[in-house]
Design a protein around this motif. Structure first.
Motif, PDB file in Angstrom:
ATOM      1  N   PHE A 140      -0.519   5.947   6.877  1.00 46.58           N
ATOM      2  CA  PHE A 140      -0.336   5.949   5.420  1.00 46.58           C
ATOM      3  C   PHE A 140       0.081   7.331   4.926  1.00 46.58           C
ATOM      4  O   PHE A 140       1.055   7.479   4.180  1.00 46.58           O
ATOM      5  CB  PHE A 140      -1.635   5.518   4.740  1.00 46.58           C
ATOM      6  CG  PHE A 140      -1.606   5.631   3.245  1.00 46.58           C
ATOM      7  CD1 PHE A 140      -0.987   4.657   2.474  1.00 46.58           C
ATOM      8  CD2 PHE A 140      -2.197   6.720   2.607  1.00 46.58           C
ATOM      9  CE1 PHE A 140      -0.951   4.768   1.083  1.00 46.58           C
ATOM     10  CE2 PHE A 140      -2.163   6.834   1.224  1.00 46.58           C
ATOM     11  CZ  PHE A 140      -1.540   5.857   0.467  1.00 46.58           C
ATOM     12  N   ALA A 141      -0.658   8.363   5.344  1.00 48.67           N
ATOM     13  CA  ALA A 141      -0.402   9.713   4.843  1.00 48.67           C
ATOM     14  C   ALA A 141       0.970  10.223   5.261  1.00 48.67           C
ATOM     15  O   ALA A 141       1.681  10.859   4.469  1.00 48.67           O
ATOM     16  CB  ALA A 141      -1.490  10.661   5.340  1.00 48.67           C
ATOM     17  N   MET A 142       1.380   9.952   6.504  1.00 46.26           N
ATOM     18  CA  MET A 142       2.639  10.492   6.980  1.00 46.26           C
ATOM     19  C   MET A 142       3.845   9.830   6.345  1.00 46.26           C
ATOM     20  O   MET A 142       4.898  10.454   6.203  1.00 46.26           O
ATOM     21  CB  MET A 142       2.715  10.384   8.506  1.00 46.26           C
ATOM     22  CG  MET A 142       1.930  11.470   9.234  1.00 46.26           C
ATOM     23  SD  MET A 142       2.273  13.140   8.613  1.00 46.26           S
ATOM     24  CE  MET A 142       4.050  13.218   8.769  1.00 46.26           C
ATOM     25  N   GLN A 143       3.714   8.576   5.946  1.00 49.08           N
ATOM     26  CA  GLN A 143       4.825   7.958   5.214  1.00 49.08           C
ATOM     27  C   GLN A 143       5.040   8.686   3.885  1.00 49.08           C
ATOM     28  O   GLN A 143       6.174   8.876   3.447  1.00 49.08           O
ATOM     29  CB  GLN A 143       4.529   6.474   4.959  1.00 49.08           C
ATOM     30  CG  GLN A 143       4.609   5.600   6.201  1.00 49.08           C
ATOM     31  CD  GLN A 143       6.009   5.503   6.792  1.00 49.08           C
ATOM     32  OE1 GLN A 143       6.374   6.293   7.660  1.00 49.08           O
ATOM     33  NE2 GLN A 143       6.789   4.552   6.315  1.00 49.08           N
ATOM     34  N   GLY A 144       3.943   9.126   3.279  1.00 50.37           N
ATOM     35  CA  GLY A 144       4.057   9.868   2.025  1.00 50.37           C
ATOM     36  C   GLY A 144       4.548  11.282   2.239  1.00 50.37           C
ATOM     37  O   GLY A 144       5.498  11.734   1.575  1.00 50.37           O
ATOM     38  N   LEU A 151       0.819  -1.211   0.000  1.00 49.86           N
ATOM     39  CA  LEU A 151       0.000   0.000   0.000  1.00 49.86           C
ATOM     40  C   LEU A 151       0.855   1.264   0.000  1.00 49.86           C
ATOM     41  O   LEU A 151       0.504   2.263  -0.638  1.00 49.86           O
ATOM     42  CB  LEU A 151      -0.933   0.012   1.212  1.00 49.86           C
ATOM     43  CG  LEU A 151      -2.033  -1.050   1.261  1.00 49.86           C
ATOM     44  CD1 LEU A 151      -2.864  -0.882   2.518  1.00 49.86           C
ATOM     45  CD2 LEU A 151      -2.932  -0.960   0.028  1.00 49.86           C
ATOM     46  N   LEU A 152       1.990   1.218   0.710  1.00 47.42           N
ATOM     47  CA  LEU A 152       2.828   2.413   0.795  1.00 47.42           C
ATOM     48  C   LEU A 152       3.480   2.757  -0.539  1.00 47.42           C
ATOM     49  O   LEU A 152       3.939   3.893  -0.722  1.00 47.42           O
ATOM     50  CB  LEU A 152       3.896   2.228   1.872  1.00 47.42           C
ATOM     51  CG  LEU A 152       3.386   2.119   3.314  1.00 47.42           C
ATOM     52  CD1 LEU A 152       4.548   1.945   4.277  1.00 47.42           C
ATOM     53  CD2 LEU A 152       2.566   3.353   3.701  1.00 47.42           C
ATOM     54  N   ALA A 153       3.503   1.828  -1.464  1.00 47.84           N
ATOM     55  CA  ALA A 153       4.068   2.111  -2.788  1.00 47.84           C
ATOM     56  C   ALA A 153       3.257   3.172  -3.518  1.00 47.84           C
ATOM     57  O   ALA A 153       3.747   3.789  -4.473  1.00 47.84           O
ATOM     58  CB  ALA A 153       4.124   0.826  -3.626  1.00 47.84           C
ATOM     59  N   HIS A 154       2.011   3.400  -3.082  1.00 56.82           N
ATOM     60  CA  HIS A 154       1.180   4.426  -3.712  1.00 56.82           C
ATOM     61  C   HIS A 154       1.425   5.804  -3.121  1.00 56.82           C
ATOM     62  O   HIS A 154       1.002   6.811  -3.712  1.00 56.82           O
ATOM     63  CB  HIS A 154      -0.298   4.058  -3.562  1.00 56.82           C
ATOM     64  CG  HIS A 154      -0.660   2.752  -4.184  1.00 56.82           C
ATOM     65  ND1 HIS A 154      -0.643   2.551  -5.551  1.00 56.82           N
ATOM     66  CD2 HIS A 154      -1.031   1.562  -3.632  1.00 56.82           C
ATOM     67  CE1 HIS A 154      -0.994   1.309  -5.806  1.00 56.82           C
ATOM     68  NE2 HIS A 154      -1.227   0.685  -4.671  1.00 56.82           N
ATOM     69  N   ALA A 155       2.102   5.883  -1.969  1.00 58.07           N
ATOM     70  CA  ALA A 155       2.354   7.172  -1.319  1.00 58.07           C
ATOM     71  C   ALA A 155       3.823   7.556  -1.332  1.00 58.07           C
ATOM     72  O   ALA A 155       4.147   8.742  -1.223  1.00 58.07           O
ATOM     73  CB  ALA A 155       1.870   7.132   0.130  1.00 58.07           C
ATOM     74  N   VAL A 156       4.712   6.568  -1.452  1.00 55.38           N
ATOM     75  CA  VAL A 156       6.157   6.810  -1.410  1.00 55.38           C
ATOM     76  C   VAL A 156       6.740   6.427  -2.769  1.00 55.38           C
ATOM     77  O   VAL A 156       6.528   5.310  -3.243  1.00 55.38           O
ATOM     78  CB  VAL A 156       6.825   5.989  -0.292  1.00 55.38           C
ATOM     79  CG1 VAL A 156       8.317   6.289  -0.232  1.00 55.38           C
ATOM     80  CG2 VAL A 156       6.163   6.268   1.053  1.00 55.38           C
ATOM     81  N   ALA A 157       7.479   7.346  -3.371  1.00 52.26           N
ATOM     82  CA  ALA A 157       8.007   7.127  -4.718  1.00 52.26           C
ATOM     83  C   ALA A 157       9.034   6.000  -4.746  1.00 52.26           C
ATOM     84  O   ALA A 157       9.713   5.720  -3.756  1.00 52.26           O
ATOM     85  CB  ALA A 157       8.637   8.407  -5.252  1.00 52.26           C
TER      86      ALA A 157
END
Length: 414
Positions: free
Chosen positions: A96-100, A58-64
């Protein structure tokens, strides 16, 4: 309009259907989850959620992707995930948001070595990221920040205070914005990656808020950071901070939308079940009118949020569209949650009840990443700028001078 109906709008492609399925599959397989009690349990829960989201992709959608310099984040995918995760719980959305947000500046201006060192572990949920911009006297007015970064040979020495830092106290690294001594305004600000545990960096205070999540004040005292930890060119930190916030501002509206959806669903279910005066609450026209208003506000939020997300992905984004989406969705969510709690009566304010939690969770969204008042200013100023351009008198048109004509005798013929 539920999430499947939202995905039927012309803003989305098949890849976005897949993103939502990925989230649904992960949530359905998640072990039973209860709200953490106490700070230690809260910190542990956030790190655990980050790890689980990373493992699920899931984090692949927020972190490049660290291997793809300049890779764009799909704003619609981020918004869909925040929308769905907020319905599950505020902490899910927060992690989720803060990882991005915490890693976005590295995605935008990080060197290849910085991207490799930080983005991969953040994307996998092994590192927890944090974005350290706000200060005691610099919240909405970012250009007023006072934390300094003094150049000393090949290093920088940071001094000052950062506060309201999400993930403060549990982050593995902080993206910190500081200015050259003697500079003022937006000029002279640079960004640095500061690893947790760096000498001179101290978590001076943990801050408790009505919707619990890790939050802290950071103190920098002669904190020495290697020059290789600076992000991008010196003095370009203000622009980098604005570019970072621009990526995620619309998604704050998506989180608010998720809270609205959950509140509306809870109110509708309760209205059908609650017996009153020989009827159910849903049988009363006043209840129907209230549900109607809640549904309308929720759908209006969805349309504004996903219009702004689509426009940004299509290269047509504007500050006004993003501001409208955040403003409307967060203000609407406050109204929807309040109305849903009112329908629940005394049950809605009982500690631990879903409506009591939603009431606490929704409030901060009208403040962070640009308060409601700031969004009004952005929208109003842009409208006035557009009107001035439209109403400005057109420049005088040049009138062509006719050449010699047989019908008009020239001077020599007179």
């Amino acid at each position: 309009m539920d999430m499947q109906a939202t995905l039927a709008l012309p803003f989305f492609g098949a890849e976005h259907q897949a993103v939502l399925r990925q989230a649904e599959d992960w949530l359905s397989a998640l072990p039973a989850w209860s709200a953490p009690q106490g700070r230690l349990e809260l910190d542990r829960a956030c790190r655990e959620l980050a790890a689980r989201m990373g493992q699920a992709g899931l984090l692949a959608h927020a972190v490049a992707d660290p291997a793809q310099a300049g890779a764009r984040i799909d704003t619609r995918a981020v918004c869909l995930l925040r929308d769905r995760l907020a319905q599950q719980g505020a902490l899910f959305d927060f992690v989720f948001a803060m990882q991005g947000l915490g890693s976005a500046a590295i995605s935008l201006d990080g060197s290849p070595s910085q991207r490799e060192r930080y983005l991969g572990p953040t994307r996998e949920g092994r590192y927890v990221a944090a974005f350290a911009l706000s200060e005691p006297q610099a919240g909405s007015d970012v250009a007023a920040l006072a934390c300094t970064a003094r150049r000393d040979g090949d290093t920088y020495v940071l001094d000052g205070t950062k506060t309201w830092i999400s993930n403060g106290g549990i982050a593995d690294y902080y993206v910190v914005f500081a200015r050259e001594p003697g500079s003022a305004g937006a000029k002279g600000i640079s960004a640095f990656i500061v690893d947790a545990g760096t000498p001179g960096l101290e978590v001076s205070e943990r801050i408790d808020v009505i919707s619990p999540h890790p939050l802290a004040t950071l103190a920098f005292s002669a904190c020495r950071v290697d020059g290789g930890q600076r992000l991008g060119e010196p003095g370009q930190g203000f622009k980098l901070a604005m570019r970072t916030l621009d990526i995620f501002r619309v998604s704050v509206g998506a989180a608010a939308l998720g809270f609205s959806r959950r509140a509306l669903a809870e109110a509708t279910r309760y209205a059908l079940e609650r017996e009153m005066f020989g009827k159910t609450l849903a049988d009363f026209q006043l209840s129907q009118a209230r549900l109607s208003q809640m549904a309308t506000l929720t759908d209006a939020s969805a349309l504004l949020v996903y219009r702004a997300a689509w426009a940004r992905d299509a290269g047509q984004g504007s500050p006004r569209a993003a501001a409208m989406a955040k403003l409307a969705a967060t203000e609407h969510a406050q109204q929807v949650v309040d109305a849903a709690l009112q329908m629940h009566g005394g049950l809605g304010v009982r500690e631990g009840h879903i409506m009591e939690r939603l009431y606490r969770d929704v409030r901060a969204l009208r403040i962070y990443e640009g308060a409601t008042e700031v969004q009004h200013l952005i929208i109003g100023r842009d409208l006035l700028r557009e009107a001035r351009e439209r109403l400005a008198p057109a420049p005088p048109r040049a009138v062509p001078i006719p050449g010699p004509s047989r019908a008009i005798p020239n001077q020599e013929q007179i």
